[in-house]
Write a protein that holds these residues in place. Structure first.
Motif, short mmCIF file in Angstrom:
data_model
loop_
_atom_site.label_atom_id
_atom_site.label_comp_id
_atom_site.label_asym_id
_atom_site.label_seq_id
_atom_site.Cartn_x
_atom_site.Cartn_y
_atom_site.Cartn_z
N PRO A 82 0.82 -1.23 0.00
CA PRO A 82 0.00 0.00 0.00
C PRO A 82 0.85 1.28 0.00
N ARG A 83 1.94 1.29 0.77
CA ARG A 83 2.80 2.48 0.80
C ARG A 83 3.50 2.65 -0.56
N TRP A 84 3.91 1.53 -1.16
CA TRP A 84 4.53 1.58 -2.49
C TRP A 84 3.58 2.21 -3.51
N MET A 85 2.33 1.77 -3.48
CA MET A 85 1.34 2.32 -4.41
C MET A 85 1.16 3.82 -4.20
N GLN A 86 1.22 4.21 -2.94
CA GLN A 86 1.10 5.64 -2.61
C GLN A 86 2.29 6.42 -3.16
N TRP A 87 3.51 5.87 -3.01
CA TRP A 87 4.71 6.51 -3.54
C TRP A 87 4.57 6.75 -5.04
N LEU A 88 4.18 5.69 -5.77
CA LEU A 88 4.17 5.80 -7.22
C LEU A 88 3.06 6.71 -7.74
N SER A 89 1.94 6.75 -7.01
CA SER A 89 0.91 7.70 -7.42
C SER A 89 1.42 9.13 -7.30
N GLN A 90 2.38 9.34 -6.39
CA GLN A 90 2.96 10.68 -6.19
C GLN A 90 4.02 10.99 -7.25
N VAL A 91 4.98 10.06 -7.46
CA VAL A 91 6.11 10.37 -8.34
C VAL A 91 5.73 10.28 -9.82
N LEU A 92 4.61 9.62 -10.14
CA LEU A 92 4.20 9.51 -11.53
C LEU A 92 3.21 10.59 -11.97
N GLN A 93 2.97 11.55 -11.10
CA GLN A 93 2.18 12.71 -11.51
C GLN A 93 2.91 13.45 -12.63
N PRO A 94 2.19 13.89 -13.68
CA PRO A 94 2.85 14.57 -14.80
C PRO A 94 3.75 15.73 -14.37
N GLU A 95 3.30 16.53 -13.41
CA GLU A 95 4.12 17.66 -12.97
C GLU A 95 5.39 17.19 -12.26
N ALA A 96 5.27 16.07 -11.50
CA ALA A 96 6.44 15.53 -10.80
C ALA A 96 7.45 14.97 -11.81
N LEU A 97 6.97 14.32 -12.88
CA LEU A 97 7.86 13.74 -13.88
C LEU A 97 8.61 14.82 -14.67
N LYS A 98 8.03 15.99 -14.78
CA LYS A 98 8.73 17.09 -15.45
C LYS A 98 9.97 17.50 -14.67
N THR A 99 9.88 17.43 -13.34
CA THR A 99 11.00 17.82 -12.48
C THR A 99 11.99 16.68 -12.29
N ILE A 100 11.46 15.47 -12.07
CA ILE A 100 12.30 14.28 -11.85
C ILE A 100 11.81 13.20 -12.81
N PRO A 101 12.37 13.14 -14.01
CA PRO A 101 11.88 12.17 -15.00
C PRO A 101 12.16 10.72 -14.65
N LYS A 102 13.14 10.47 -13.76
CA LYS A 102 13.38 9.10 -13.30
C LYS A 102 13.86 9.11 -11.86
N VAL A 103 13.27 8.23 -11.04
CA VAL A 103 13.77 8.00 -9.69
C VAL A 103 13.73 6.49 -9.44
N VAL A 104 14.76 5.98 -8.78
CA VAL A 104 14.82 4.57 -8.43
C VAL A 104 14.44 4.42 -6.96
N LEU A 105 13.35 3.74 -6.72
CA LEU A 105 12.88 3.52 -5.35
C LEU A 105 13.18 2.09 -4.94
N SER A 106 13.54 1.91 -3.68
CA SER A 106 13.98 0.60 -3.21
C SER A 106 13.07 0.07 -2.12
N ARG A 107 13.17 -1.24 -1.91
CA ARG A 107 12.43 -1.92 -0.85
C ARG A 107 13.40 -2.76 -0.04
N ARG A 108 13.23 -2.74 1.26
CA ARG A 108 13.99 -3.63 2.14
C ARG A 108 13.06 -4.73 2.63
N SER A 109 13.41 -5.97 2.34
CA SER A 109 12.63 -7.12 2.80
C SER A 109 13.42 -7.78 3.93
N THR A 110 12.89 -7.71 5.14
CA THR A 110 13.57 -8.26 6.31
C THR A 110 13.04 -9.67 6.58
N LEU A 111 13.94 -10.65 6.47
CA LEU A 111 13.60 -12.04 6.74
C LEU A 111 14.14 -12.42 8.11
#
Length: 439
Positions: free
Chosen positions: A178-207
Motif C-alpha cells: 500500500p505504501r509503495w502504491m502511494q509513492w508511485l501515485s505521487q512520483v508519476l504525476q505529470p508535474e512531478a515527472l517534469k522535475t524528476i523524469p526518473k527515480v529509483v525507489l527501493s524496498r527492504r525485505s527483512t527475513l
C-alpha cells in the motif's frame, strides 16, 4: 598450511634486513574455496571480491591501514611504485548516499570504509597465492613484524560450506505494497515527472529465521546460482556481514583505460529458450525500458566529460541472468592523465540506474520517501590501487545480523511505469536471491 610456513620463514629472513615502505611477501597456495577459507579465519575484517569475468578472486583479512572519510580516497592515487614491486590494494565500499549520516544497522560500514589488508589470498587465472603485507615507516619495524607474525600464525584451514537455509519465521517489507502504491501515485504525476523524469525507489525485505544464518554459505550459494555476476562480501566484525551478487559494473580502470556500462531495463526469464528470446526482443523494443537505459548511459558519458579524453558507448544488447535479463550498453573511455579514482567515484556514483535523474533531485526524493537507510546497498564496492581499480554497484544484496537478513531490491520509476508491474519487478529480483537456496 605450507604457504603459511613459507611466509613465516620469509618474515624471519626479512627481520635481518633494513626495510622501508610497503612490502609484500608471497607464497603459492592450494585452496579449493576462497569463501570457505575466509569463513574459517578468526581475523577481521573479512572481505571477499570475485570479478564477473571469473578470472580475478580475492579473500582478505585484517587491516594495516583504514580510510573512513571519502575525501581520503584521493590519497590513493599518484603514488610511486613501492619496493614490493606491486602497489598496495585497498578494498572497501562507498555508501549509496555517502553524504548522509550512517545510522542503525549500517554502523559497521559507515559512509566509506576501505582497508589495506594484512593478509590476501589472491587467485588470478590458474595461480593462487597467499600474501602477507607490511608497511614500514619510522621506528615501527619490530611492531610491524610482530603483527604480521601473529596474523600468519592465526590462519586456519578452509571450512566446508554447507548449503542450508534455516526455517523462515517472518518477512516484513519496507515499504509494504500500500505504501509503495502511494509513492508511485505521487512520483508519476505529470508535474512531478517534469522535475524528476526518473527515480529509483527501493524496498527492504527483512527475513527473520528460527536460528542464525551463515552469510558466507549464503554468498557461496548466490555465486553458484549466478556465475555471471560480481560476488562480494564485507564483514568488519562478528555482528554483521554485507553480501551481494551484482550483475552491474560501475567501472574498471586499467591504468588510463576505463570500462563502464549502463545496465537498466529488465524483464523476467522463464527458463524456456524460445519464450526468453521473445521476452528479450520485447525488452529491447520497449520504450519505457529503452528510456531507462538511455538515462544511465547518457549520464555516465556526461559525467566523464572533463575526466576522459575519449568515450564511446556500444549498441544495446541483452545480459541474461538465471531469473532475469537486462538491457546493457558498454562504455569505453581513455582517461586524462590527471584523473583519479576519487574523481571517477564522486562523478559517476550513484548512476541513474540506482538513483535517478537528475541526481540531486532524485536523491532528495529518495530521502523524503524511503523509511529505511540504504547504507551500502546500491553503493560502490571494490578495490583501488595505482594501476588497477574495479567497482561493482552493490545491488542484489543483503545485510546479515544473526537471525535476520535484510534483502534490498529497487525499480526505476519513470514515464510508462505501472505500480503493480514495478512491485512485481521487486519480487522477481528478490526471487532471484531467494531461489539460490532452492536451485
Amino acid at each position: 598450511m605450507l604457504a603459511q610456513i613459507r611466509l613465516l620463514e620469509q618474515l624471519n629472513a626479512l627481520a635481518k634486513t633494513d626495510q622501508h615502505g610497503f612490502v609484500r611477501l608471497r607464497a603459492p597456495v592450494d585452496v579449493t574455496s576462497l569463501i570457505g577459507w575466509l569463513k574459517a579465519q578468526p581475523l577481521y575484517p573479512r572481505i571477499y571480491w570475485h570479478a564477473r569475468e571469473r578470472d580475478r578472486e580475492f579473500a582478505v583479512l585484517g587491516a594495516i591501514r583504514e580510510l573512513t572519510d571519502p575525501a581520503q580516497l584521493a590519497e590513493l592515487t599518484g603514488q610511486q611504485r613501492p619496493n614490493a614491486g606491486s602497489y598496495p590494494r585497498y578494498y572497501g565500499g562507498l555508501a549509496f548516499d555517502y553524504q548522509q549520516p550512517v545510522t542503525g544497522e549500517w554502523q559497521d560500514f559507515g559512509q566509506c570504509r576501505f582497508v589495506l589488508p594484512r593478509i590476501e589470498l589472491i587467485r588470478q587465472g590458474n595461480q593462487t597465492e597467499l600474501v602477507c603485507n607490511l608497511w614500514f615507516e619510522g621506528a615501527n619495524a619490530e611492531q610491524e613484524m610482530a603483527a604480521a607474525r601473529t596474523a600468519l600464525q592465526q590462519l586456519q584451514p578452509e571450512k566446508t560450506l554447507r548449503k542450508y537455509l534455516p526455517t523462515q519465521r517472518e518477512r516484513q517489507d519496507t515499504p509494504d505494497k500500500p505504501r509503495w502504491m502511494q509513492w508511485l501515485s505521487q512520483v508519476l504525476q505529470p508535474e512531478a515527472l517534469k522535475t524528476i523524469p526518473k527515480v529509483v525507489l527501493s524496498r527492504r525485505s527483512t527475513l527473520t529465521f528460527n536460528e542464525p544464518l551463515e552469510p558466507w554459505s549464503l554468498l557461496a550459494s548466490w555465486q553458484c546460482a549466478a556465475p555471471a555476476c560480481f560476488h562480494i562480501g564485507f564483514q568488519f566484525s562478528p555482528d554483521s556481514c554485507f553480501i551481494a551478487s551484482s550483475p552491474e559494473r560501475l567501472y574498471r580502470r586499467q591504468d588510463r583505460q576505463l570500462l563502464s556500462e549502463a545496465l537498466a531495463g529488465s524483464t523476467p526469464r522463464t527458463g524456456d529458450p524460445e519464450q526468453d528470446a521473445e521476452l528479450a526482443t520485447l525488452l529491447l523494443q520497449d520504450g519505457k525500458n529503452r528510456l531507462e537505459n538511455r538515462f544511465v548511459h547518457t549520464d555516465i558519458l556526461t559525467r566523464l566529460d572533463g575526466l576522459a579524453e575519449t568515450a564511446v558507448v556500444s549498441d544495446a544488447h541483452i545480459l541474461p541472468l538465471q531469473h532475469i535479463q537486462h538491457i546493457k550498453r558498454e562504455i569505453e573511455a581513455s582517461l586524462r592523465p590527471d584523473t583519479t579514482d576519487w574523481q571517477l567515484l564522486k562523478s559517476i556514483h550513484p548512476t541513474p540506474a540506482v538513483g535517478g535523474s537528475p541526481r540531486r533531485k532524485a536523491l532528495a526524493q529518495i530521502r523524503a520517501l524511503e523509511q529505511h537507510q540504504r547504507g551500502w546497498y546500491a553503493g560502490a564496492c571494490g578495490f583501488i590501487s595505482e594501476d588497477v581499480s574495479e567497482f561493482t554497484v552493490a545491488i542484489r544484496s543483503g545485510l546479515w545480523h544473526d537471525q535476520q537478513l535484510h534483502l534490498y531490491t529497487g525499480a526505476g520509476i519513470l514515464t510508462g511505469s505501472d505500480a503493480d508491474t514495478e512491485w512485481q519487478e521487486l519480487d522477481t529480483k528478490l526471487g532471484s536471491m531467494l531461489g539460490a537456496w532452492h536451485d
